[in-house]
Design an enzyme around this catalytic site. Structure first.
Site, PDB file in Angstrom:
ATOM      1  N   ARG A 170      -6.290  -3.981  10.445  1.00  0.00           N
ATOM      2  CA  ARG A 170      -5.218  -4.771  11.056  1.00  0.00           C
ATOM      3  C   ARG A 170      -5.700  -5.534  12.288  1.00  0.00           C
ATOM      4  NH1 ARG A 170      -1.624  -3.856   7.492  1.00  0.00           N
ATOM      5  NH2 ARG A 170      -1.142  -1.735   6.755  1.00  0.00           N
ATOM      6  N   ARG A 184      -5.475   1.102  18.775  1.00  0.00           N
ATOM      7  CA  ARG A 184      -5.084  -0.305  18.645  1.00  0.00           C
ATOM      8  C   ARG A 184      -4.595  -0.916  19.954  1.00  0.00           C
ATOM      9  NH1 ARG A 184      -2.282  -0.078  12.672  1.00  0.00           N
ATOM     10  NH2 ARG A 184      -4.253  -0.014  11.510  1.00  0.00           N
ATOM     11  N   ARG A 197      -8.102  11.268  13.117  1.00  0.00           N
ATOM     12  CA  ARG A 197      -6.648  11.157  13.090  1.00  0.00           C
ATOM     13  C   ARG A 197      -6.012  12.542  12.929  1.00  0.00           C
ATOM     14  NH1 ARG A 197      -5.198   5.883   9.582  1.00  0.00           N
ATOM     15  NH2 ARG A 197      -3.180   6.241  10.599  1.00  0.00           N
ATOM     16  N   SER A 205       3.992  11.314  13.445  1.00  0.00           N
ATOM     17  CA  SER A 205       3.728  10.465  12.279  1.00  0.00           C
ATOM     18  C   SER A 205       4.736  10.782  11.185  1.00  0.00           C
ATOM     19  CB  SER A 205       2.305  10.674  11.752  1.00  0.00           C
ATOM     20  OG  SER A 205       2.128   9.963  10.535  1.00  0.00           O
ATOM     21  N   LYS A 248       0.833  -1.205   0.000  1.00  0.00           N
ATOM     22  CA  LYS A 248       0.000   0.000   0.000  1.00  0.00           C
ATOM     23  C   LYS A 248       0.866   1.253   0.000  1.00  0.00           C
ATOM     24  CE  LYS A 248      -1.255   2.034   3.728  1.00  0.00           C
ATOM     25  NZ  LYS A 248      -1.839   2.453   5.030  1.00  0.00           N
ATOM     26  N   SER A 249       1.861   1.270   0.871  1.00  0.00           N
ATOM     27  CA  SER A 249       2.684   2.468   1.034  1.00  0.00           C
ATOM     28  C   SER A 249       3.439   2.817  -0.237  1.00  0.00           C
ATOM     29  CB  SER A 249       3.668   2.266   2.193  1.00  0.00           C
ATOM     30  OG  SER A 249       2.977   2.085   3.409  1.00  0.00           O
ATOM     31  N   ARG A 301       2.828   6.148  -2.763  1.00  0.00           N
ATOM     32  CA  ARG A 301       3.982   7.012  -3.046  1.00  0.00           C
ATOM     33  C   ARG A 301       4.272   7.052  -4.547  1.00  0.00           C
ATOM     34  NH1 ARG A 301       4.307   5.572   2.062  1.00  0.00           N
ATOM     35  NH2 ARG A 301       5.576   6.718   3.592  1.00  0.00           N
ATOM     36  N   ASP A 350       2.738  -0.794  13.005  1.00  0.00           N
ATOM     37  CA  ASP A 350       1.642  -1.577  12.433  1.00  0.00           C
ATOM     38  C   ASP A 350       1.731  -3.057  12.781  1.00  0.00           C
ATOM     39  OD1 ASP A 350       0.333   0.569  11.331  1.00  0.00           O
ATOM     40  OD2 ASP A 350       1.154   0.310   9.318  1.00  0.00           O
TER      41      ASP A 350
END
Length: 420
Positions: free
Chosen positions: A375, A334, A119, A161, A20-21, A25, A303
């Site tokens: 997740r 989480r 967030r 982050s 995904k990352s 990008r 994660d």
């Protein structure tokens, strides 16, 4: 959708989806390059499709070549959007595109999905204010009045982050004087910044960093079109890696063991706990052995918390997972979600500010609230397949990064009953 997992010992062979990352990008870099780029083996999931949809709304032509399993982009054709740009629940899309929109000569309105609204965005907003950009959040909408960015120095915290920093890195080449980014605190999730730098380099961008990564310098320069291949996703693999350690041998392909991805450290953790781990070019095999507790610092691989926690629940002794504070501001809290889930399964868990302490034992089936967090659903899906008698709510949330997760679990012998 609610699913039930009956007891089984899933094992066998799977290929994990693309990252995904890296997909996001690559999309954003290609969109800023003059000419045609090709994203090879992209991930098609909610988060990546959010980025694709936002870029399309900004005038970027993106076509799917199903036969070649690629997306083709014609970059730098930005135009004023006709309406709002919906980021779904993708924090990377919202944060990265806020920065990209900041350098475009018109107003953009980015809409956040329900959980994404919770967030934090403030550090990025403050950084963009330093650069002279008008940006504000109104409810679920981030309004950016972009234009040429002439200021070249910006400072922000690095420990909240890495996405704020990556966002600035992705916009930096298009700034009139480039950007010099100072991180007031050491960066969390440093591997993600390395992934951003690697992506920039794939599109011809030169970026310079200090040894500690608290100083990043990117001169003004054009993005160059590229053929950009997306590697497999270690984050999405983590629940299946855990499954191999607690159930039956599992061979997982499409994993680069030399990757910059932070979550490849999962196989190191599993090996330290006693699982048998083998690896080769683009594959990993994990086999169960008696597991012992671990002390693991997840500062740079946050994660992994759910997947490593369900592994610790099956290990002998007390495991301590530290560096987890930022897990509270993910798709769910989480730390709380893992604690409640494992407690429901009969495992003693202690929550602290920056640690989760897990007393290993014999987990039993339970009702698990995924809180709509992909997740959490995947990790407890893996554990629930082994314990049986487990139901997971909002199981469809896996579509965020791994749309066919439940089908893959079934293909390994997991007993998955949907819509219970």
């Amino acid at each position: 959708m609610k699913i039930r997992l009956d007891k089984s010992l899933p094992g066998g062979e799977i290929a994990v989806p693309s990252s995904k990352s890296y997909t996001i990008r690559g999309l954003i870099a290609a969109a800023q390059a003059n000419g045609q780029s090709r994203i090879i083996s992209p991930l098609a999931a909610d988060d990546t499709l959010a980025s694709r949809q936002v870029l399309s709304g900004l005038g970027i032509d993106i076509n799917t070549d199903a036969e070649a399993e690629s997306w083709q982009l014609t970059g730098n054709t930005f135009k004023k959007p006709a309406g709002n740009l919906f980021c779904r629940e993708s924090a990377a899309t919202l944060r990265f595109m806020s920065a990209v929109c900041a350098r475009l000569p018109f107003e953009c309105r980015l809409l956040a999905g329900h959980s994404l609204m919770r967030r934090p965005m403030l550090p990025l907003i403050q950084a963009l204010h330093q650069l002279g950009i008008e940006i504000e959040t109104r409810g679920n909408t981030t309004v950016i009045k972009g234009g040429e960015i002439t200021r070249s120095k910006v400072s922000l915290p690095g420990n909240i982050s890495s996405q704020y920093v990556s966002a600035l890195m992705l916009m930096a080449p298009a700034c009139k004087s480039g950007l010099e980014i100072h991180l007031a605190t050491p960066p969390a999730s440093l591997p993600y910044l390395k992934m951003t730098k690697q992506t920039l380099e794939s599109f011809g961008i030169k970026a310079y960093t200090s040894i500690d990564w608290q100083e990043i310098s990117i001169p003004p320069q054009p993005y160059l079109p590229a053929r950009y291949r997306v590697e497999g996703d270690w984050s999405s693999a983590s629940s299946f890696l855990a499954l191999g350690a607690i159930a039956a041998p599992l061979f997982i392909s499409n994993l680069d063991t030399e990757s910059f991805q932070a979550d490849r450290i999962m196989i190191k953790f599993l090996s330290e706990m006693g699982a048998e781990v083998e690896s080769g070019q683009n594959w990993v095999k994990v086999s169960p052995k008696p597991l012992t507790a671990i002390q693991a610092d997840l500062t740079h691989s946050i994660d992994l918390l759910p997947a490593l926690a369900i592994t610790a629940a099956c290990a002998k002794g007390q495991s301590i997972l530290s560096g987890v504070r930022q897990a509270r501001i993910k798709e769910s809290n989480r730390i709380r979600a893992v604690s409640q889930g494992l407690s429901a399964m009969g495992i003693n868990v202690t929550e602290e500010d920056d640690r989760l302490i897990i007393e290993g034992g014999m987990p039993r089936g339970a009702e698990i609230d995924s809180l709509g967090d992909h997740r959490i659903a995947m990790a407890f899906g893996a554990l629930g397949a082994v314990t049986g008698e487990t139901c997971i709510s909002e199981a469809e949330c896996v579509s965020k990064t791994y749309p066919d997760f439940w089908q893959k679990l079934e293909s390994l012998g997991g007993k998955v009953i949907k819509d219970v």
